[in-house]
Design a protein around this motif. Structure first.
Motif, PDB file in Angstrom:
ATOM      1  N   TYR A 293      -9.158 -12.489   1.690  1.00 34.72           N
ATOM      2  CA  TYR A 293      -9.793 -11.593   2.660  1.00 34.72           C
ATOM      3  C   TYR A 293      -8.765 -11.021   3.639  1.00 34.72           C
ATOM      4  CZ  TYR A 293     -12.211 -10.629   7.081  1.00 34.72           C
ATOM      5  OH  TYR A 293     -12.620 -10.075   8.267  1.00 34.72           O
ATOM      6  N   ILE A 294      -7.951 -11.878   4.226  1.00 33.80           N
ATOM      7  CA  ILE A 294      -6.954 -11.417   5.202  1.00 33.80           C
ATOM      8  C   ILE A 294      -5.909 -10.540   4.528  1.00 33.80           C
ATOM      9  CG2 ILE A 294      -5.157 -12.154   6.820  1.00 33.80           C
ATOM     10  CD1 ILE A 294      -6.825 -14.685   7.341  1.00 33.80           C
ATOM     11  N   GLY A 295      -5.490 -10.920   3.323  1.00 32.66           N
ATOM     12  CA  GLY A 295      -4.490 -10.139   2.613  1.00 32.66           C
ATOM     13  C   GLY A 295      -4.971  -8.733   2.289  1.00 32.66           C
ATOM     14  N   LEU A 296      -6.193  -8.593   1.781  1.00 33.78           N
ATOM     15  CA  LEU A 296      -6.738  -7.272   1.451  1.00 33.78           C
ATOM     16  C   LEU A 296      -6.928  -6.422   2.701  1.00 33.78           C
ATOM     17  CD1 LEU A 296      -9.332  -8.360  -1.256  1.00 33.78           C
ATOM     18  CD2 LEU A 296      -7.244  -7.034  -1.642  1.00 33.78           C
ATOM     19  N   ALA A 297      -7.417  -7.045   3.791  1.00 30.00           N
ATOM     20  CA  ALA A 297      -7.577  -6.304   5.050  1.00 30.00           C
ATOM     21  C   ALA A 297      -6.214  -5.820   5.556  1.00 30.00           C
ATOM     22  CB  ALA A 297      -8.255  -7.184   6.096  1.00 30.00           C
ATOM     23  N   SER A 298      -5.187  -6.636   5.380  1.00 29.53           N
ATOM     24  CA  SER A 298      -3.840  -6.259   5.835  1.00 29.53           C
ATOM     25  C   SER A 298      -3.298  -5.073   5.032  1.00 29.53           C
ATOM     26  CB  SER A 298      -2.892  -7.451   5.715  1.00 29.53           C
ATOM     27  OG  SER A 298      -3.328  -8.541   6.511  1.00 29.53           O
ATOM     28  N   VAL A 299      -3.527  -5.087   3.719  1.00 27.57           N
ATOM     29  CA  VAL A 299      -3.085  -3.963   2.886  1.00 27.57           C
ATOM     30  C   VAL A 299      -3.778  -2.672   3.315  1.00 27.57           C
ATOM     31  CG1 VAL A 299      -3.073  -3.003   0.547  1.00 27.57           C
ATOM     32  CG2 VAL A 299      -2.487  -5.412   0.914  1.00 27.57           C
ATOM     33  N   LEU A 300      -5.090  -2.742   3.545  1.00 18.01           N
ATOM     34  CA  LEU A 300      -5.830  -1.550   3.966  1.00 18.01           C
ATOM     35  C   LEU A 300      -5.381  -1.078   5.345  1.00 18.01           C
ATOM     36  CD1 LEU A 300      -9.336  -2.473   2.562  1.00 18.01           C
ATOM     37  CD2 LEU A 300      -8.085  -0.361   2.070  1.00 18.01           C
ATOM     38  N   PHE A 301      -5.038  -2.015   6.217  1.00 19.30           N
ATOM     39  CA  PHE A 301      -4.517  -1.636   7.536  1.00 19.30           C
ATOM     40  C   PHE A 301      -3.206  -0.859   7.393  1.00 19.30           C
ATOM     41  CE2 PHE A 301      -1.540  -2.971  10.972  1.00 19.30           C
ATOM     42  CZ  PHE A 301      -2.073  -2.184  11.982  1.00 19.30           C
ATOM     43  N   VAL A 302      -2.307  -1.344   6.544  1.00 21.20           N
ATOM     44  CA  VAL A 302      -1.029  -0.653   6.331  1.00 21.20           C
ATOM     45  C   VAL A 302      -1.267   0.731   5.720  1.00 21.20           C
ATOM     46  CG1 VAL A 302       1.147  -0.704   5.054  1.00 21.20           C
ATOM     47  CG2 VAL A 302       0.281  -2.797   6.134  1.00 21.20           C
ATOM     48  N   VAL A 303      -2.191   0.812   4.768  1.00 24.03           N
ATOM     49  CA  VAL A 303      -2.518   2.109   4.163  1.00 24.03           C
ATOM     50  C   VAL A 303      -3.023   3.081   5.226  1.00 24.03           C
ATOM     51  CG1 VAL A 303      -4.081   3.293   2.573  1.00 24.03           C
ATOM     52  CG2 VAL A 303      -2.962   1.166   1.868  1.00 24.03           C
ATOM     53  N   CYS A 304      -3.862   2.585   6.127  1.00 25.90           N
ATOM     54  CA  CYS A 304      -4.381   3.437   7.199  1.00 25.90           C
ATOM     55  C   CYS A 304      -3.259   3.946   8.112  1.00 25.90           C
ATOM     56  CB  CYS A 304      -5.419   2.684   8.026  1.00 25.90           C
ATOM     57  SG  CYS A 304      -7.018   2.485   7.211  1.00 25.90           S
ATOM     58  N   LEU A 305      -2.287   3.091   8.394  1.00 25.12           N
ATOM     59  CA  LEU A 305      -1.183   3.491   9.262  1.00 25.12           C
ATOM     60  C   LEU A 305      -0.402   4.672   8.687  1.00 25.12           C
ATOM     61  CD1 LEU A 305       0.350   0.084  10.465  1.00 25.12           C
ATOM     62  CD2 LEU A 305      -1.105   1.650  11.748  1.00 25.12           C
ATOM     63  N   PHE A 306      -0.298   4.726   7.371  1.00 20.91           N
ATOM     64  CA  PHE A 306       0.486   5.783   6.731  1.00 20.91           C
ATOM     65  C   PHE A 306      -0.368   6.980   6.288  1.00 20.91           C
ATOM     66  CE2 PHE A 306       3.319   2.157   6.340  1.00 20.91           C
ATOM     67  CZ  PHE A 306       4.557   2.723   6.639  1.00 20.91           C
ATOM     68  N   ASN A 307      -1.676   6.928   6.558  1.00 15.44           N
ATOM     69  CA  ASN A 307      -2.555   8.022   6.126  1.00 15.44           C
ATOM     70  C   ASN A 307      -3.514   8.460   7.232  1.00 15.44           C
ATOM     71  OD1 ASN A 307      -2.209   8.384   2.950  1.00 15.44           O
ATOM     72  ND2 ASN A 307      -2.058   6.190   3.427  1.00 15.44           N
TER      73      ASN A 307
END
Length: 406
Positions: A293-307
């Motif tokens: 759960y934390i890992g997937l949320a972290s990936v989506l957070f990083v994606v949001c930062l770059f988009n």
């Protein structure tokens, strides 16, 4: 012992379906109205679009408050009378919603609905705890969730179909009919599980003692807060889901389909938990789910930062689906671990666990939902934060009660 109490318990399959339908009344009353929120907002002259989210949050707040009343009543008067009274309050709230001509009255109606429907959560949890315990209780709860998940999957489609033929007010009529039909089945088939000799007096002293026992049980509170954190992550998405698919991804007409996909991921989580919890135990199921759960949320957070806060829809769905089924696994097992320790006061236990976890979740959803601006960065920041807090609560509970799964 009454004749009703002497009746044989329901077959497991029927019991699971009935508990799922009781539990899903709240979900249906929330999810069926989601496609109509823009119409409701326009009809009630709501100027701030984020304020429409309160129509969802108020149901959950009412549930949180209501469970504190229904729990002691459930342990005193029995499971069945408590449910009947709760459904009457829920139907009153439905009438208030149907006749509302401004947002204030709509929110009062939704709060009343939530207060009444809180009885279904307390009663269903108490009935399951009366009949099962430990890993077996978690397994049955997973079966309940597997059936329950059908309702959130179809509810937005039902709501969209209703408003295409009639008005948003008719959604509340359908919700009321569903509540009456489910209650009728419950009244005819479900035996009372709380024997007369085990009922607690409904006095301030007795109720206060029961509440004190639950609230001072550090392990129960830790699991309850953990449940509230993971439920808060889901509820933050739920209250803003219609706006997310309309404003962020520009797929308003396809919203019911995407919502059903998210709901289906919950069903996958319930299925996996039902198959694995007996072998691995409740606590390990949480341990395995939290890092994912934390890992997937972290990936989506990083994606949001770059988009600019707007991930591609396909990527959002691909990563969110497994993230949401881990939420289901954690929610189910946190609830089962807390209730496992409260079998002798299952009604009050269900009330405090349900109410406190719901209050935490509502607070999270309001804080996050009111900050929605068309981007998703705030959601994944909150998911990571709640996940880390859940890790701390889980470790504390394990240290305080290392043998819970034995």
């Amino acid at each position: 012992m009454t004749n009703q109490q002497q009746r044989a318990p329901l077959p497991l399959g029927e019991f699971v379906v009935l508990m799922a339908l009781l539990s899903s009344l709240a979900a249906f009353s929330i999810d069926a109205i989601l496609p109509a929120l823009p119409s409701v907002g326009a009809s009630l002259n709501v100027t701030n679009p984020n304020d429409v989210q309160l129509i969802v949050s108020m149901v959950m707040l009412g549930m949180g408050i209501g469970q504190l009343f229904w729990g002691p009543l459930c342990d005193s008067k029995g499971r069945k009378p408590t449910l009947y009274l709760g459904i009457l309050v829920f139907l009153l709230g439905s009438v208030l919603c149907m006749t509302a001509d401004n947002l204030l009255w709509m929110l009062i109606g939704r709060l009343t609905q939530g207060f009444g429907i809180g009885a279904t959560r307390v009663v269903s949890s108490a009935l399951v705890r009366d009949t099962f315990s430990g890993r077996h209780m978690s397994r049955v709860m997973s079966f309940v969730m597997m059936v329950f998940i059908i309702i959130p999957m179809i509810a937005p489609l039902v709501g969209q179909f209703i408003i295409s033929l009639s008005s948003w007010q008719m959604v509340f009529v359908v919700i009321g009919v569903m509540a009456l039909l489910t209650t009728g089945w419950f009244a005819i088939r479900q035996p009372e599980t709380l024997l007369a000799e085990k009922r607690k007096p409904f006095t301030f002293k007795a109720v206060g003692q029961a509440f004190h026992e639950v609230l001072t049980h550090k392990v129960v509170i830790a699991y309850t807060l953990g449940q509230g954190c993971v439920f808060g992550a889901f509820l933050a998405y739920l209250v803003a889901s219609q706006a997310i698919f309309e404003q962020t991804f520009n797929v308003a007409n396809e919203f019911p389909m995407y919502f059903a996909m998210m709901a289906f991921s919950f069903g996958i989580g319930a299925f996996l938990n039902s198959r694995l919890v007996i072998k691995y135990g409740m606590r390990k199921m949480v341990y395995y789910s939290l890092p994912i759960y934390i890992g997937l949320a972290s990936v989506l957070f990083v994606v949001c930062l770059f988009n600019e806060g707007k991930p591609a829809l396909w990527l959002f769905m691909m990563l969110s689906l497994p993230m949401f089924f881990t939420i289901n696994i954690m929610f189910t097992n946190f609830n089962s671990m807390a209730m496992h320790l409260l079998g002798h006061i299952a009604g009050v236990g269900a009330a405090v666990v349900g109410s406190l976890s719901t209050m935490v979740a509502v607070l999270c959803s309001v804080v996050v939902g009111q900050r929605f601006d068309g981007t998703l960065t705030i959601f994944f920041v909150s998911y990571i934060t709640l996940g880390l807090l859940t890790v701390a609560l889980t470790l504390f509970a394990h240290k305080a009660c290392p043998n819970l799964d034995d």
